[in-house]
Design an enzyme around this catalytic site. Structure first.
Site, PDB file in Angstrom:
ATOM      1  N   GLY A  13       0.827  -1.214   0.000  1.00 27.25           N
ATOM      2  CA  GLY A  13       0.000   0.000   0.000  1.00 27.25           C
ATOM      3  C   GLY A  13       0.852   1.252   0.000  1.00 27.25           C
ATOM      4  O   GLY A  13       0.523   2.244   0.646  1.00 27.25           O
ATOM      5  N   SER A  15       1.334   3.405  -2.262  1.00 29.81           N
ATOM      6  CA  SER A  15       1.001   4.395  -3.296  1.00 29.81           C
ATOM      7  C   SER A  15       0.553   5.744  -2.737  1.00 29.81           C
ATOM      8  O   SER A  15       0.599   6.747  -3.429  1.00 29.81           O
ATOM      9  CB  SER A  15      -0.080   3.829  -4.220  1.00 29.81           C
ATOM     10  OG  SER A  15      -1.141   3.284  -3.476  1.00 29.81           O
ATOM     11  N   ASN A  93       1.991  -2.210   5.346  1.00 28.91           N
ATOM     12  CA  ASN A  93       1.262  -0.952   5.571  1.00 28.91           C
ATOM     13  C   ASN A  93      -0.170  -0.985   5.036  1.00 28.91           C
ATOM     14  O   ASN A  93      -1.029  -0.249   5.524  1.00 28.91           O
ATOM     15  CB  ASN A  93       2.056   0.188   4.903  1.00 28.91           C
ATOM     16  CG  ASN A  93       1.259   1.457   4.775  1.00 28.91           C
ATOM     17  OD1 ASN A  93       1.086   2.214   5.718  1.00 28.91           O
ATOM     18  ND2 ASN A  93       0.719   1.697   3.573  1.00 28.91           N
ATOM     19  N   TYR A 158     -11.657  -3.698  12.626  1.00 27.40           N
ATOM     20  CA  TYR A 158     -10.344  -3.042  12.517  1.00 27.40           C
ATOM     21  C   TYR A 158      -9.520  -3.279  13.790  1.00 27.40           C
ATOM     22  O   TYR A 158      -8.320  -3.568  13.715  1.00 27.40           O
ATOM     23  CB  TYR A 158     -10.599  -1.553  12.273  1.00 27.40           C
ATOM     24  CG  TYR A 158      -9.403  -0.713  11.924  1.00 27.40           C
ATOM     25  CD1 TYR A 158      -8.857  -0.725  10.635  1.00 27.40           C
ATOM     26  CD2 TYR A 158      -8.821   0.134  12.868  1.00 27.40           C
ATOM     27  CE1 TYR A 158      -7.777   0.073  10.319  1.00 27.40           C
ATOM     28  CE2 TYR A 158      -7.747   0.939  12.552  1.00 27.40           C
ATOM     29  CZ  TYR A 158      -7.227   0.913  11.285  1.00 27.40           C
ATOM     30  OH  TYR A 158      -6.147   1.711  10.970  1.00 27.40           O
ATOM     31  N   SER A 159     -10.167  -3.182  14.945  1.00 29.39           N
ATOM     32  CA  SER A 159      -9.459  -3.412  16.215  1.00 29.39           C
ATOM     33  C   SER A 159      -8.944  -4.845  16.289  1.00 29.39           C
ATOM     34  O   SER A 159      -7.808  -5.087  16.728  1.00 29.39           O
ATOM     35  CB  SER A 159     -10.386  -3.136  17.405  1.00 29.39           C
ATOM     36  OG  SER A 159     -10.890  -1.826  17.367  1.00 29.39           O
ATOM     37  N   ALA A 160      -9.772  -5.789  15.856  1.00 28.93           N
ATOM     38  CA  ALA A 160      -9.361  -7.201  15.867  1.00 28.93           C
ATOM     39  C   ALA A 160      -8.189  -7.424  14.918  1.00 28.93           C
ATOM     40  O   ALA A 160      -7.216  -8.117  15.243  1.00 28.93           O
ATOM     41  CB  ALA A 160     -10.538  -8.091  15.458  1.00 28.93           C
TER      42      ALA A 160
HETATM   43  P1  NAD Z   1      -4.674   5.183   3.000  1.00 29.76           P
HETATM   44  O1  NAD Z   1      -6.068   4.757   2.761  1.00 29.76           O
HETATM   45  O2  NAD Z   1      -4.239   6.537   2.579  1.00 29.76           O
HETATM   46  O3  NAD Z   1      -3.658   4.147   2.371  1.00 29.76           O
HETATM   47  C1  NAD Z   1      -3.862   2.757   2.471  1.00 29.76           C
HETATM   48  C2  NAD Z   1      -3.051   2.074   1.410  1.00 29.76           C
HETATM   49  O4  NAD Z   1      -3.316   0.671   1.462  1.00 29.76           O
HETATM   50  C3  NAD Z   1      -3.439   2.544   0.005  1.00 29.76           C
HETATM   51  O5  NAD Z   1      -2.274   2.701  -0.776  1.00 29.76           O
HETATM   52  C4  NAD Z   1      -4.291   1.392  -0.512  1.00 29.76           C
HETATM   53  O6  NAD Z   1      -4.296   1.269  -1.914  1.00 29.76           O
HETATM   54  C5  NAD Z   1      -3.579   0.225   0.142  1.00 29.76           C
HETATM   55  N1  NAD Z   1      -4.401  -0.986   0.140  1.00 29.76           N
HETATM   56  C6  NAD Z   1      -5.671  -1.140   0.578  1.00 29.76           C
HETATM   57  N2  NAD Z   1      -6.082  -2.402   0.359  1.00 29.76           N
HETATM   58  C7  NAD Z   1      -5.038  -3.066  -0.214  1.00 29.76           C
HETATM   59  C8  NAD Z   1      -4.840  -4.390  -0.663  1.00 29.76           C
HETATM   60  N3  NAD Z   1      -5.808  -5.303  -0.579  1.00 29.76           N
HETATM   61  N4  NAD Z   1      -3.629  -4.726  -1.200  1.00 29.76           N
HETATM   62  C9  NAD Z   1      -2.648  -3.805  -1.307  1.00 29.76           C
HETATM   63  N5  NAD Z   1      -2.788  -2.525  -0.906  1.00 29.76           N
HETATM   64  C10 NAD Z   1      -3.963  -2.164  -0.362  1.00 29.76           C
HETATM   65  O7  NAD Z   1      -4.434   4.990   4.564  1.00 29.76           O
HETATM   66  P2  NAD Z   1      -3.222   5.397   5.529  1.00 29.76           P
HETATM   67  O8  NAD Z   1      -3.792   6.288   6.538  1.00 29.76           O
HETATM   68  O9  NAD Z   1      -2.019   5.793   4.766  1.00 29.76           O
HETATM   69  O10 NAD Z   1      -2.993   3.973   6.234  1.00 29.76           O
HETATM   70  C11 NAD Z   1      -1.803   3.219   6.136  1.00 29.76           C
HETATM   71  C12 NAD Z   1      -1.779   2.196   7.254  1.00 29.76           C
HETATM   72  O11 NAD Z   1      -1.751   2.871   8.518  1.00 29.76           O
HETATM   73  C13 NAD Z   1      -3.013   1.290   7.290  1.00 29.76           C
HETATM   74  O12 NAD Z   1      -2.643  -0.018   7.664  1.00 29.76           O
HETATM   75  C14 NAD Z   1      -3.859   1.914   8.377  1.00 29.76           C
HETATM   76  O13 NAD Z   1      -4.732   0.989   8.951  1.00 29.76           O
HETATM   77  C15 NAD Z   1      -2.801   2.406   9.331  1.00 29.76           C
HETATM   78  N6  NAD Z   1      -3.272   3.463  10.222  1.00 29.76           N
HETATM   79  C16 NAD Z   1      -3.649   4.685   9.744  1.00 29.76           C
HETATM   80  C17 NAD Z   1      -4.101   5.656  10.629  1.00 29.76           C
HETATM   81  C18 NAD Z   1      -4.515   7.030  10.195  1.00 29.76           C
HETATM   82  O14 NAD Z   1      -4.989   7.799  11.037  1.00 29.76           O
HETATM   83  N7  NAD Z   1      -4.388   7.411   8.935  1.00 29.76           N
HETATM   84  C19 NAD Z   1      -4.169   5.372  11.995  1.00 29.76           C
HETATM   85  C20 NAD Z   1      -3.784   4.114  12.449  1.00 29.76           C
HETATM   86  C21 NAD Z   1      -3.323   3.171  11.553  1.00 29.76           C
END
Ligand code: NAD
Length: 247
Positions: A13, A15, A93, A158-160
């Site tokens: 992820g 991108s 990620n 999500y928590s799980a």
């Molecule tokens: P985002 O939605 O901007 O990015 C998520 C990325 O994951 C995207 O590039 C998406 O294309 C990719 N993705 C989704 N499903 C996919 C799949 N099946 N295969 C490959 N790639 C996939 O979100 P973000 O905020 O950048 O989140 C990144 C990570 O951080 C995630 O795991 C998220 O749960 C975690 N996170 C984010 C936050 C926040 O506040 N933004 C808080 C806690 C945890």
């Protein structure tokens, strides 16, 4: 003259959002970065452009981390094309949110969130472990969340999933520590990305001691440290980046 060793990092992820910031950080540290994306290839191309701007290079690897066969096929093809190299750093990620109270949550929203976070952890990490252990150097970092530490109402799925990757991180860390591989989790609070775009930031920051959302770069800085040689004795940890939320 000894051939210069190429160091590769795979960011699932990668991108956009936190993943993109991590890609840039790792590029600044000299890694060639493999940017995984599932769709929207143009976003991954922009990440690749920023990796090059940071002075490194990389490739786009398109696969859905929840699709075990597709993930294995792409990773096998990469290995075949790079017989002398291995992926030293993995950042798990990729993740999604499908929030709802459990009483109203459709089964597919339960399944999808777990398949990507928890299934993805297995599907991507497992094939990369043997080379890391063989070469006695590897770093595995997984994006968890404060939801995985505390459990958030409206986010049982999500928590799980995030609690699951924290437990898997702790278990795997003990399995591979003597092989020179560290395994850690990073648990962000609220970070400003597409994932938090629809949230009421003005309301939510009242509960955050720092009174603001974090930035993807602030999360990427911690990932960069955990990858660095200085962090070689840190393993099995979950470190939160949350502006004081829930601490
Ligand atoms: P985002 O939605 O901007 O990015 C998520 C990325 O994951 C995207 O590039 C998406 O294309 C990719 N993705 C989704 N499903 C996919 C799949 N099946 N295969 C490959 N790639 C996939 O979100 P973000 O905020 O950048 O989140 C990144 C990570 O951080 C995630 O795991 C998220 O749960 C975690 N996170 C984010 C936050 C926040 O506040 N933004 C808080 C806690 C945890």
């Amino acid at each position: 003259m000894e051939k210069e060793k190429r160091m590769y990092a795979l960011v699932t992820g990668g991108s956009r959002g936190i993943g993109r910031a991590v890609c840039i950080r790792l590029a600044q540290m000299g890694f060639r970065v493999l940017v995984n994306c599932v769709s929207r290839v143009s976003e991954a191309e922009e990440t690749l452009r920023l990796i090059r701007e940071a002075g490194s290079d990389g490739e786009i690897l398109q696969f859905d981390v929840s699709d075990r066969a597709q993930t294995a096929k792409i990773l096998d093809a990469w290995k075949d094309n790079h017989p002398e190299d291995y992926i030293q750093v993995l950042v798990n990620n990729a993740g999604i949110r499908r929030d709802n109270i459990l009483a109203l949550m459709p089964a597919e929203d339960w399944d999808k969130v777990l398949e990507i976070a928890l299934g993805g952890f297995y599907n991507v990490t497992q094939p990369l472990l043997q080379p890391m252990m063989f070469h006695r150097w590897g770093r595995i970092i997984t994006l968890a969340s404060v939801s995985g530490l505390k459990g958030m109402p409206g986010q049982a799925n999500y928590s799980a999933a995030k609690g699951g990757v924290i437990a898997a991180t702790k278990a795997l860390a003990q399995e591979v520590a003597r092989k020179g591989v560290t395994v850690n989790a990073v648990a962000p609070g609220f970070i400003r990305t597409d994932m938090t775009d629809g949230l009421n930031e003005a309301e939510l920051v009242k509960d955050i001691p720092a009174r603001r959302f974090g930035t993807p770069e602030e999360v990427a800085a911690l990932v960069g440290f955990l990858v660095s040689p200085e962090a070689g004795y840190i393993t099995g940890e979950v470190i939160s980046v949350n502006g004081g939320l829930y601490t």
